[in-house]
Design an enzyme around this catalytic site. Structure first.
Site, mmCIF file in Angstrom:
data_model
loop_
_atom_site.group_PDB
_atom_site.id
_atom_site.type_symbol
_atom_site.label_atom_id
_atom_site.label_comp_id
_atom_site.label_asym_id
_atom_site.label_seq_id
_atom_site.Cartn_x
_atom_site.Cartn_y
_atom_site.Cartn_z
ATOM 1 N N GLU A 1 0.863 -1.185 0.000
ATOM 2 C CA GLU A 1 0.000 0.000 0.000
ATOM 3 C C GLU A 1 0.900 1.236 0.000
ATOM 4 O OE1 GLU A 1 -3.653 -1.953 2.520
ATOM 5 O OE2 GLU A 1 -2.162 -0.888 3.703
ATOM 6 N N ASP B 1 -0.276 -0.145 10.571
ATOM 7 C CA ASP B 1 0.110 -1.443 11.124
ATOM 8 C C ASP B 1 1.492 -1.864 10.647
ATOM 9 O OD1 ASP B 1 -1.723 -2.168 12.947
ATOM 10 O OD2 ASP B 1 -2.976 -3.355 11.589
ATOM 11 N N LYS C 1 -7.090 -5.890 10.915
ATOM 12 C CA LYS C 1 -7.714 -4.575 10.805
ATOM 13 C C LYS C 1 -8.641 -4.279 11.978
ATOM 14 C CE LYS C 1 -10.746 -1.874 7.997
ATOM 15 N NZ LYS C 1 -11.804 -1.979 6.995
ATOM 16 N N ASP D 1 -10.641 2.399 4.080
ATOM 17 C CA ASP D 1 -9.354 1.769 3.806
ATOM 18 C C ASP D 1 -8.436 2.836 3.209
ATOM 19 O OD1 ASP D 1 -10.580 -0.525 4.546
ATOM 20 O OD2 ASP D 1 -10.733 -1.388 2.536
ATOM 21 N N ASP E 1 -15.617 -6.529 9.176
ATOM 22 C CA ASP E 1 -16.634 -5.526 8.862
ATOM 23 C C ASP E 1 -18.036 -6.133 8.910
ATOM 24 O OD1 ASP E 1 -15.840 -7.101 6.737
ATOM 25 O OD2 ASP E 1 -15.766 -5.493 5.264
HETATM 26 O O1 LIG Z 1 -3.416 -6.293 9.690
HETATM 27 C C1 LIG Z 1 -4.040 -5.512 8.978
HETATM 28 C C2 LIG Z 1 -4.581 -5.896 7.732
HETATM 29 C C3 LIG Z 1 -5.260 -4.953 6.975
HETATM 30 N N1 LIG Z 1 -5.406 -3.680 7.413
HETATM 31 C C4 LIG Z 1 -6.133 -2.683 6.570
HETATM 32 O O2 LIG Z 1 -7.386 -3.171 6.198
HETATM 33 C C5 LIG Z 1 -7.825 -2.529 5.012
HETATM 34 C C6 LIG Z 1 -8.441 -3.513 4.054
HETATM 35 O O3 LIG Z 1 -7.472 -4.356 3.521
HETATM 36 P P1 LIG Z 1 -7.383 -4.712 1.967
HETATM 37 O O4 LIG Z 1 -6.199 -5.554 1.789
HETATM 38 O O5 LIG Z 1 -7.544 -3.500 1.150
HETATM 39 O O6 LIG Z 1 -8.606 -5.651 1.797
HETATM 40 P P2 LIG Z 1 -9.909 -5.528 0.871
HETATM 41 O O7 LIG Z 1 -10.307 -6.904 0.516
HETATM 42 O O8 LIG Z 1 -9.759 -4.576 -0.212
HETATM 43 O O9 LIG Z 1 -10.918 -4.969 1.968
HETATM 44 C C7 LIG Z 1 -12.288 -5.253 2.084
HETATM 45 O O10 LIG Z 1 -12.501 -6.396 2.891
HETATM 46 C C8 LIG Z 1 -11.964 -6.316 4.198
HETATM 47 C C9 LIG Z 1 -12.369 -7.578 4.938
HETATM 48 O O11 LIG Z 1 -11.851 -8.704 4.370
HETATM 49 C C10 LIG Z 1 -12.486 -5.104 4.932
HETATM 50 O O12 LIG Z 1 -11.794 -4.980 6.140
HETATM 51 C C11 LIG Z 1 -12.229 -3.875 4.114
HETATM 52 O O13 LIG Z 1 -12.718 -2.728 4.750
HETATM 53 C C12 LIG Z 1 -12.874 -4.049 2.767
HETATM 54 O O14 LIG Z 1 -12.639 -2.907 1.960
HETATM 55 C C13 LIG Z 1 -6.599 -1.824 4.423
HETATM 56 O O15 LIG Z 1 -6.735 -0.438 4.616
HETATM 57 C C14 LIG Z 1 -5.462 -2.398 5.240
HETATM 58 O O16 LIG Z 1 -4.424 -1.494 5.407
HETATM 59 C C15 LIG Z 1 -4.888 -3.291 8.642
HETATM 60 O O17 LIG Z 1 -5.000 -2.141 9.038
HETATM 61 N N2 LIG Z 1 -4.223 -4.225 9.389
HETATM 62 MN MN LIG Z 2 -9.143 -2.678 -0.449
#
Ligand SMILES: O=c1ccn([C@@H]2O[C@H](COP(=O)(O)OP(=O)(O)O[C@H]3O[C@H](CO)[C@@H](O)[C@H](O)[C@H]3O)[C@@H](O)[C@H]2O)c(=O)[nH]1
Ligand SMILES: [Mn+2]
Length: 750
Positions: free
Chosen positions: A109, A138, A272, A296, A463
């Site tokens: 990211e 994180d 998260k 996010d 979520d």
């Molecule tokens: O240990 C962690 C892992 C992830 N994140 C954050 O969680 C968000 C979502 O992660 P991402 O890899 O973008 O996953 P997505 O699949 O795109 O996310 C969707 O699916 C996730 C659940 O699987 C939800 O938490 C998200 O809000 C939703 O947008 C990002 O901002 C990450 O930085 C953290 O802060 N800490």
């Molecule tokens: Mn995402």
């Protein structure tokens, strides 16, 4: 705060008209039921394993269809009226909002993405002295920290520029990717001069961030970075820094706070959800806004009035229970033409999320959601204005943890005293030490964080689980889709990234079904979750389970072609028409959904294909990881999705499916090998006249199904012959080949 009653409504519920759609859904349901009854009656004459399996799969498909009909029966969406909000409230009466942005990995990211999201949020149309933006890192990355410091300096140029010229798109990278829009400000020389100047400053910012991302850590030295020196990712103290404080409490630039919670290898950090809980506590000690927006790191505010829109829902009902949280759809920028990877999710969100939105409200989507802090604290809408159920401070300490300051701020929220502005103005930096305490890795021990309050642990889709818990407490939620779209983010591209994301979702959703305290079934039986809402959650929870019937059903035609048997009615039988109508009816129905959303036939087909692919490639390992977790063999892990700011095709064909050595690709490859063999075997036998369409053996039905599987998995067929990342690695092909041979042997022994 003014009462939310008055002549002009802040929000309006718009139910969708869908008589024709309902009718077609019922029609398909009746076809499915007829097929099932045919299957049952034919069991008396043919009780082969193939037919029993077909019965199982078709029963499953019918069950899923019933769930779909339930979800889609009464869709609704909310229209919001920010103008009415501004008529109803004085600008300084608007309540405060804490904004949470999470980032986890400065490689996957890139900080420039987070910076753009933060800048877009700091610049929204809302009194700046009522907004505070908290960034959770994180990764504990000095690069992210450095980038945010630079961003907060740039914000002092960017935000006045946006306000002066009423800029609509407030994520700089997006804004400057277009030519200056002179229609808004006339061909003014001032505007053009400022535009160029700020653009250059943004370019400098971007360059600075990229340079530091590239290699040397030189700029990352000095007092500011002491806490980052020699820290290991996953093993460090908590770091809390106020990057910008809105000191005069006036309408300047909102507060900006950097938080990297303590991480220790021995303490689970809950991904998260854990990060959001830390932000909840840190913000409680600093600003304690009654409302929270979480996004996010890639989801920039694309609509500069987005917070006003959200407030219309949070403040727009006579009973606050009508809106525990407000959710916007996840939308993406720079999507590829015709959505080859099926991850724009537009049609799915329109009909599935729009559907459940008409029951007890949408699922929580983790990003682009506006929360009530008290609902996050486990308060129910029935505890109106009291601290019922929250007896003593001692009890609160047990639930929320050992911090007097936190208990005080919690009391304010639960007793509804925290209205209006921020808890602390002018003294944020004096709060960082106590904030570090609540960001420590041991703070949550023996408290209810992640179990009963905050964002819940135990699912990779925290979520959805958290939203479900809030609705089980009796809250409803609302779904809205302002124009222009509220937030835009990056969708993953390429095979591996897409499937990894789907795998995580499937894992997390199934974990929820087995959550002993919060599964939708428990929510309906013992709490306030509506029955139809429960069924809608179940529809989502079973993604991973779907992999088994999908894999079996797609293997059946191959098995029949190879063994010279059949599982579908013959052309001469009346029931053949039934199967054909079902096949055509379902495809027309789903095509109509795409057409309704203004999508092309090609996009429909791409998405259909990806649904089949994800079901047996990503959902299957998702299922396995939940099974392993239930057996206590391993824990589930959150794999972060890679984000790229602009989709510059690194290779010639950005839409072409890519592969890597992941075991996720084995089942898809095996399926393709099996079907190529099966079709080959069938053609040879037909040519030899041993069997044919009108004998007892396989007929047109099996042949068409087999062909259908092959064209659905066409990216894999191409992958067998592709080169580089377009090709399926040999290690995968060999494993798939072994499985295919085993399967063929198994068929023969039937
Ligand atoms: O240990 C962690 C892992 C992830 N994140 C954050 O969680 C968000 C979502 O992660 P991402 O890899 O973008 O996953 P997505 O699949 O795109 O996310 C969707 O699916 C996730 C659940 O699987 C939800 O938490 C998200 O809000 C939703 O947008 C990002 O901002 C990450 O930085 C953290 O802060 N800490
Ligand atoms: Mn995402």
């Amino acid at each position: 705060m003014a009462e939310a009653t008055g002549s002009l409504p802040l929000q309006e519920r718009i139910p969708a008209k869908n008589k024709l759609k309902r009718l077609s859904e019922l029609l398909i349901l009746s076809l499915l039921l007829s097929l099932l009854s045919y299957r049952l009656s034919s069991l008396s004459s043919n009780r082969s394993l193939v037919c029993l399996l077909a019965l199982f799969c078709e029963a499953w498909i019918t069950f899923v269809w019933l769930l779909n009909v339930n979800v889609k029966w009464s869709p609704a969406i909310y229209k919001t009226n920010p103008d009415h909000l501004l008529n109803k409230f004085n600008i300084d009466e608007l309540p405060a909002m804490d904004i949470f942005v999470t980032t986890a990995d400065s490689e996957l990211e890139p900080p420039i993405i987070t910076v753009n999201t933060v800048l877009s949020l700091l610049a929204v149309d809302y009194p700046a002295n009522r907004l505070a933006c908290y960034v959770s890192d994180d990764g504990g990355s000095p690069k992210t920290y450095y980038s945010l410091i630079q961003a907060s300096k740039f914000a002092n140029r960017w935000i006045p520029f946006c306000r002066k010229y009423n800029v609509k798109l407030r994520a700089p990278f997006m804004y400057f990717s277009q030519e200056p829009d002179q229609s808004l400000n006339g061909p003014s020389l001032d505007f053009l001069r400022d535009w160029k100047e700020i653009k250059n400053e943004y370019e400098e910012l971007r360059q600075m961030i990229e340079d530091v991302g590239e290699s040397h850590l030189l700029p990352l030295q000095g007092d500011d970075f002491v806490e980052f020196s020699n820290i290991e990712r996953g093993n460090h103290q908590s770091i809390v820094k106020v990057l910008w404080e809105n000191k005069d409490g006036k309408d300047g630039i909102p507060h900006l706070i950097y938080v990297s919670r303590e991480k220790r290898p021995k303490h689970p950090h809950h991904f998260k959800a854990g990060a959001l809980n830390v932000l909840t506590r840190v913000s409680a000690l600093m600003t304690n806004a009654p409302f929270i927006l979480n996004v996010d790191c890639d989801m920039f505010a694309n609509n500069h009035q987005v917070i006003l829109h959200g407030m219309c829902l949070l403040l727009g009902f006579d009973e606050e229970g009508s809106c525990g949280y407000a959710q916007t759809p996840q939308m993406f920028y720079g999507g590829l033409k015709n959505d080859p990877f099926g991850n724009q999710l537009e049609v799915l969100q329109k009909f599935m999320v729009g559907g459940i939105a008409g029951i007890q409200g949408p699922y929580n989507g983790g990003t682009g959601s506006f929360h009530r802090r008290k609902a996050i604290y486990g308060s129910s809408p029935f505890d109106q204005n009291t601290n019922a159920g929250w007896a003593s401070s001692k009890e609160l300490r047990r639930i929320f943890g050992n911090s007097n300051e936190l208990i005080d701020s919690t009391n304010e929220i639960i007793k509804q005293e925290a209205k209006g502005g921020f808890r602390f103005i002018n003294e944020l930096s004096t709060r960082t030490e106590i904030a570090k305490k609540v960001a420590s890795s041991t703070f949550e021990h023996n408290t209810s964080w992640g179990k009963e309050i905050g964002w819940l642990y135990g699912s990779m889709t925290e979520d959805v689980l958290t939203g479900l818990k809030i609705q089980s407490m009796g809250w409803k939620s609302t779904y809205f889709k302002p124009n222009p779209p509220a937030f835009l983010g990056c969708a993953p591209t390429g095979g591996p990234a897409c499937l990894t994301q789907y795998k995580r979702w499937a894992t997390g959703l199934l974990e929820i079904l087995f959550d002993k305290d919060h599964s939708p079934v428990v929510g309906t039986l013992t709490k306030q979750l509506h029955f139809r809402q429960c069924l809608s959650y179940v529809r989502l929870n079973i993604w991973a389970l779907q992999s088994v019937p999908e894999l079996l059903y797609s293997l059946l035609p191959a098995c029949c072609l190879i063994t010279g048997t059949s599982f579908l009615p013959k052309v001469s039988e009346g029931q053949f028409l039934l199967a054909a109508m079902l096949f055509a009816g379902y495809n027309l129905y789903s095509l109509a959904e795409y057409k309704h959303c203004g999508k092309s036939c090609r996009e429909w087909w791409n998405n259909q294909r990806m649904q089949r692919i994800t079901a047996i490639t990503a959902f299957l390992p998702g299922l396995l990881s939940v099974v392993f977790k239930l057996l206590g063999l391993s824990e589930t892990v959150f794999e972060v999705t890679r984000k790229e700011q602009v989709h510059v095709p690194a290779h010639a064909e950005p839409g072409r499916f890519t592969f890597d050595g992941s075991p996720m690709f084995i089942t898809g490859t095996m399926l393709v090998l099996v079907h190529i063999t099966a079709i080959g075997v069938a053609l040879v036998s037909w040519a030899g006249g041993a069997i044919g369409p009108e004998t007892n053996g396989p007929g047109v039905g099996e042949m068409v199904c087999s062909g259908w599987v092959l064209i659905s998995f066409w990216p894999f067929v191409r992958g067998l012959f592709g080169k580089g990342s377009y090709g399926i690695p040999w290690s995968v092909v060999i494993k798939a080949g072994v499985l295919a041979v085993l399967f063929l042997q198994l068929c023969r022994s039937l």
